[in-house]
Design an enzyme around this catalytic site. Structure first.
Site, PDB file in Angstrom:
ATOM      1  N   ILE A 159      62.903  57.221   4.554  1.00  0.00           N
ATOM      2  CA  ILE A 159      61.842  56.947   3.593  1.00  0.00           C
ATOM      3  C   ILE A 159      62.285  57.300   2.175  1.00  0.00           C
ATOM      4  CG2 ILE A 159      59.529  57.666   2.851  1.00  0.00           C
ATOM      5  CD1 ILE A 159      58.851  58.003   5.860  1.00  0.00           C
TER       6      ILE A 159
ATOM      7  N   ASP B 251      69.736  72.508  -1.004  1.00  0.00           N
ATOM      8  CA  ASP B 251      68.783  72.818   0.053  1.00  0.00           C
ATOM      9  C   ASP B 251      67.399  73.041  -0.553  1.00  0.00           C
ATOM     10  OD1 ASP B 251      67.343  73.798   2.198  1.00  0.00           O
ATOM     11  OD2 ASP B 251      68.803  75.324   2.756  1.00  0.00           O
TER      12      ASP B 251
ATOM     13  N   SER C 122      52.186  63.216   6.693  1.00  0.00           N
ATOM     14  CA  SER C 122      52.394  62.510   7.951  1.00  0.00           C
ATOM     15  C   SER C 122      51.058  62.312   8.644  1.00  0.00           C
ATOM     16  CB  SER C 122      53.322  63.320   8.867  1.00  0.00           C
ATOM     17  OG  SER C 122      53.382  62.765  10.165  1.00  0.00           O
TER      18      SER C 122
ATOM     19  N   SER D 194      50.796  63.216  11.355  1.00  0.00           N
ATOM     20  CA  SER D 194      50.786  64.481  12.090  1.00  0.00           C
ATOM     21  C   SER D 194      49.981  65.568  11.386  1.00  0.00           C
ATOM     22  CB  SER D 194      52.223  64.970  12.315  1.00  0.00           C
ATOM     23  OG  SER D 194      52.938  64.077  13.138  1.00  0.00           O
TER      24      SER D 194
ATOM     25  N   GLN E  14      55.616  69.193  18.521  1.00  0.00           N
ATOM     26  CA  GLN E  14      55.595  69.272  17.061  1.00  0.00           C
ATOM     27  C   GLN E  14      54.718  70.414  16.552  1.00  0.00           C
ATOM     28  OE1 GLN E  14      54.310  65.062  16.580  1.00  0.00           O
ATOM     29  NE2 GLN E  14      56.123  64.850  15.299  1.00  0.00           N
TER      30      GLN E  14
ATOM     31  N   TYR F 209      55.916  71.469  13.333  1.00  0.00           N
ATOM     32  CA  TYR F 209      55.987  70.408  12.324  1.00  0.00           C
ATOM     33  C   TYR F 209      54.615  70.019  11.780  1.00  0.00           C
ATOM     34  CZ  TYR F 209      56.855  65.600  10.599  1.00  0.00           C
ATOM     35  OH  TYR F 209      56.920  64.453   9.853  1.00  0.00           O
TER      36      TYR F 209
ATOM     37  N   LYS G 104      52.983  69.533   7.726  1.00  0.00           N
ATOM     38  CA  LYS G 104      52.510  68.293   7.121  1.00  0.00           C
ATOM     39  C   LYS G 104      51.037  68.391   6.727  1.00  0.00           C
ATOM     40  CE  LYS G 104      56.311  66.064   6.944  1.00  0.00           C
ATOM     41  NZ  LYS G 104      56.897  65.727   5.632  1.00  0.00           N
TER      42      LYS G 104
ATOM     43  N   THR H 235      54.244  56.257  12.693  1.00  0.00           N
ATOM     44  CA  THR H 235      55.554  56.304  13.340  1.00  0.00           C
ATOM     45  C   THR H 235      56.503  55.346  12.623  1.00  0.00           C
ATOM     46  OG1 THR H 235      54.527  56.815  15.468  1.00  0.00           O
ATOM     47  CG2 THR H 235      56.799  56.028  15.510  1.00  0.00           C
ATOM     48  N   ILE H 236      57.421  55.925  11.875  1.00  0.00           N
ATOM     49  CA  ILE H 236      58.385  55.173  11.078  1.00  0.00           C
ATOM     50  C   ILE H 236      59.769  55.406  11.672  1.00  0.00           C
ATOM     51  CG2 ILE H 236      59.266  54.726   8.761  1.00  0.00           C
ATOM     52  CD1 ILE H 236      56.213  54.320   9.079  1.00  0.00           C
TER      53      ILE H 236
END
Length: 254
Positions: A18, A64, A144, A146, A154, A157, A161, A189-190
């Site tokens: 992305i 980073d 996301s 998500s 997840q 994760y 998000k 979902t990408i």
């Protein structure tokens, strides 16, 4: 019509997925682009070549995002090169799929540091520069789907998000007085490197496709377009918003 003509756009995680699609789309729309990534030299060079092929000027500042100094360096070197910052796209993120009960602390902490802390540091550093410039700007954070739903593998994760989405809501309030707009994009979902192994399971991939009313998984370009729009002056009165870009997956309850 070039929606980002003469603007300086910064993209984290810009060498792939992305982020890369967004960097190239921004260049195509007239922006000068700075990318940040931890990827190897080949991926960064390929992205810069694609930016040039799109008619744009691009630079890369690697580092980073989990470290506060990386954000400071990214902003200062972009300003040295291009004179200002108009748009920050906070996209860098990781998702090493893992079960909940045996989640290693280091996996949880690294995911939090990259996805949430990194977004905070980058958006804050960009906002400081925009506020000093005195003529506004736009921050777009890639959250996301998500952030709205759960995922068995997840648990480390999805909170990051949701946090990115919440960060943009609060930042919109904090930065509105400076003319800085803050919004999030929530991809479904990408197909990117982050889920390549997960989607290699044909049965799971087919299941995910059947959940999407538009009948296909998303591509990075499907997200780049909405990001360009939100970053542009066409969205001048949009702040604190979240745009779900998922092919209709979220609303499909069947």
């Amino acid at each position: 019509m070039q929606l980002l003509r003469d603007k300086v756009v910064l993209v984290t995680g810009g060498a792939a997925g992305i982020g890369r699609a967004t960097a190239v789309a921004a260049a195509r729309h007239g922006a000068r682009v700075a990318i940040n990534d931890l990827a190897g030299d080949a991926a960064v060079a390929d992205c810069l070549a694609e930016i040039a092929a799109a008619g744009g000027e691009g630079i890369a500042i690697c580092g980073d995002v989990a470290l506060p100094r990386t954000a400071e360096q990214f902003i200062s070197r972009a300003v040295d090169a291009f004179g200002r910052v108009d748009v920050m796209v906070s996209n860098a993120g990781i998702c090493p799929f893992h079960g909940f009960l045996d989640m290693p602390p280091e996996t949880l902490e690294r995911t939090m540091h990259v996805n949430l802390h990194g977004a905070y540091y980058m958006c804050q550093a960009a906002a400081r520069q925009m506020a000093a410039q005195g003529d506004g700007g736009a921050i777009v954070a890639v959250s996301s789907i998500s952030a709205l739903v759960g995922g068995e593998f997840q648990t480390h994760y999805t909170p990051t998000k949701a946090g990115v989405h919440s960060l943009m809501q609060s930042a919109a309030i904090a930065l509105g007085r400076y003319g800085i707009r803050c919004n999030s994009v929530l991809p479904g979902t990408i197909q990117t490197d982050i889920n390549r192994d997960d989607l290699a399971d044909r049965a799971k991939r087919r299941y995910m496709e059947t959940r999407i009313p538009l009948g296909r998984l998303g591509q990075p370009d499907d997200i780049a377009g909405p990001i360009v729009f939100i970053a542009s002056d066409l969205a001048a009165y949009v702040t604190g918003a979240a745009l779900l870009v998922d092919g209709g997956m979220f609303v499909n309850l069947q």
